[in-house]
Structure formats: C-alpha cells, structure tokens
Design a protein around this motif. Structure first.
Motif, PDB file in Angstrom:
ATOM      1  N   GLN A 108      40.667  42.883  36.737  1.00 34.82           N
ATOM      2  CA  GLN A 108      42.109  42.704  36.611  1.00 34.82           C
ATOM      3  C   GLN A 108      42.643  41.767  37.693  1.00 34.82           C
ATOM      4  N   GLN A 109      42.190  41.978  38.921  1.00 31.44           N
ATOM      5  CA  GLN A 109      42.625  41.126  40.025  1.00 31.44           C
ATOM      6  C   GLN A 109      42.135  39.694  39.831  1.00 31.44           C
ATOM      7  N   ALA A 110      40.905  39.548  39.364  1.00 31.57           N
ATOM      8  CA  ALA A 110      40.354  38.209  39.141  1.00 31.57           C
ATOM      9  C   ALA A 110      41.148  37.461  38.077  1.00 31.57           C
ATOM     10  N   ALA A 111      41.540  38.175  37.029  1.00 31.02           N
ATOM     11  CA  ALA A 111      42.287  37.551  35.939  1.00 31.02           C
ATOM     12  C   ALA A 111      43.670  37.092  36.398  1.00 31.02           C
ATOM     13  N   GLU A 112      44.303  37.880  37.253  1.00 29.43           N
ATOM     14  CA  GLU A 112      45.675  37.563  37.661  1.00 29.43           C
ATOM     15  C   GLU A 112      45.774  36.679  38.894  1.00 29.43           C
ATOM     16  N   LEU A 113      44.757  36.742  39.763  1.00 29.30           N
ATOM     17  CA  LEU A 113      44.819  35.972  41.007  1.00 29.30           C
ATOM     18  C   LEU A 113      43.986  34.700  40.966  1.00 29.30           C
TER      19      LEU A 113
END
Length: 271
Positions: free
Chosen positions: A168-173
C-alpha cells in the motif's frame, strides 16, 4: 571559513538498540550513513550509543506506537542531521500463546508496536524525505507473516499486515519518489532466539530450512542495506524472504533430503 553541511545520507532505524536493529545500525554506519536509532529500552539504547561513540549516531528513546513520540523524534532527527533518506521499521514485539488464550491486551500490544508503529514512523519520516526528493523505506516483517505457525496468531497476523502495508505504501508513495519494500527474516541467531529456542526447536528449524542453519543478523542487515541503496532503485513494493529457503520448502523436505543422501539417482519412467 564556514564548514559545509554534512551531505552523508541519514537512516532512521526503529528498534535499533539490539539484535537485528543493532546490526542494521552498524551496517549503515560502515557504509557512511548517519544513523538515528529509536528504541523503547532506554538502558539498552544508552549502551548502544556508548558502543558506537560517534556524532554520526543519534539515540532517541521512543515508543513507536505513540504518534506524538514519533513526531517529536523525527523533528529531533531533522534538526540534528537536516534530512532523512531511509527508514527501517524494525521495532517489534511478540507474545506466544495458544489462540484461545490471547487477550485483548495481548493483541493490542503486538499490533500497536508491529503494525501501527511502522505506519506512524513512515508517515512522519516520509514528510521529511520528500523535502529532499524522496527516499527508501524497508519494513521488517517475518517468515511468520508468510506462513502460519502455532502460538503466533497476533505476531504472525501483524507481520502479514506489514507485508500488505508495504504494498500500500509503495503504491501511494512510489510516484513521489519514496520506494517501500519489505524484508521477512526467517529464524535468526540473536540473543533472544538463544533464550527462547530450545535444542528441539532449533533442530526442527534446521530440518525444515534447506540451508540447514539459522540466518545471521549480518545477512538480514545486508538485505536491508541493499534495498535502501541505488542498486535497488527500481525495486518497489516487494517482500524478500531472507530465510535460507524456509518459505520455499514444503512438507516432507527433511525426509526427502535424507532419502536423497542415502540413495543413488533413480530412473523414473514417464507415463
């Protein structure tokens, strides 16, 4: 003549006072990083600070499950070093109980540190990373987040959640310039493991792991350092199991290994 600011990269390591976290700090210092270690164990942290004894190491007492403490700690790091380039969410706790005996307090204790702590620390550090164009985050999960085991319902579930949080963090950041990846260690030869793993448990692990041994803290730290390096610049949202093949192996491996060692190759007729 004014001294130019130190441009060496900065890494924040949670749970950095001992075990895997301590080795991660040591590895980054050897690679020229400035290191900020957050830990809840004040006395152990003080010993770690004395051990390194360098202005490139900052020790901060912090409970990562408390957003206010995290925010204050990150502010202090930015004031000291001027930037944050990498974050390693290593802080973690475990309670081993039968699933029907786990209390609400047990569950919250594990989730608050292992999952919420990684969320709060990433949120705070990412804001500082973006001031310098981005950075890298490595979340430390566990082989227990990839395969289930007894007595680990809270711990294993928290680590499985960390693996999805990484995605999730990789997708958004990612499009903001911050890569987020995950390392899932298998059994590691730490002081804590020596205290809680009996000879029988160690033998069980050795029988199941294709490499027939525990990993070392150095092997985990090297994987983390790689993911934070330029060499990993296109790796984002991935989980690497540093486990000697533990996750890859299936039921019956010890028996098959013994069979392979005691018999010669046999021809198998195709049907």
């Amino acid at each position: 003549m004014k001294t130019p600011p130190n441009s060496n990269p900065v890494v924040v390591v949670t749970g950095g006072a001992r075990g895997i976290g301590l080795e991660i700090c040591n590895t980054f210092l050897k690679r020229g990083y400035r290191v900020a270690a957050l830990d809840i164990e004040r006395e152990t942290l003080a010993k770690t600070e004395a051990h390194f004894n360098t202005p490139d190491f900052l020790a901060i007492h912090c409970d990562v499950s408390k957003p206010v403490q995290v925010s204050r700690s990150v502010t202090r790091i930015e004031r000291k070093f001027g930037r944050i380039d990498s974050l390693v969410n290593n802080a973690g706790v475990a309670i081993f109980k039968p699933i029907l005996e786990v209390t609400w307090q047990d569950w919250r204790y594990v989730m608050d540190t292992n999952l919420d702590g990684a969320f709060w620390c990433t949120q705070a550090c990412a804001k500082v990373m973006l001031k310098n164009g981005g950075g890298s985050v490595v979340n430390i999960a566990s082989i227990s987040g990839l395969r289930a085991s007894t007595l680990r319902v809270a711990y294993g579930t928290s680590k499985a959640a960390i693996i999805h949080l990484t995605k999730q963090q990789a997708a958004e950041l990612g499009d903001a310039g911050i890569r987020v990846n995950c390392v899932a260690p298998g059994p590691v030869a730490t002081e804590m493991a020596k205290l809680v793993h009996s000879k029988a448990i160690i033998k069980d692990y050795h029988d199941t792991i294709p490499m027939n041994r525990y990993g070392s803290t150095e092997e985990i730290a090297n994987a983390v350092a790689f993911l934070c390096s330029r060499e990993a610049s296109y790796i984002n949202g991935q989980t690497i199991a540093v486990d000697g093949g533990f996750d890859a192996s299936g039921v019956g491996l010890p028996t098959l290994r013994k069979s392979r060692q005691s018999t010669s190759p046999r021809k198998i007729n195709k049907i």
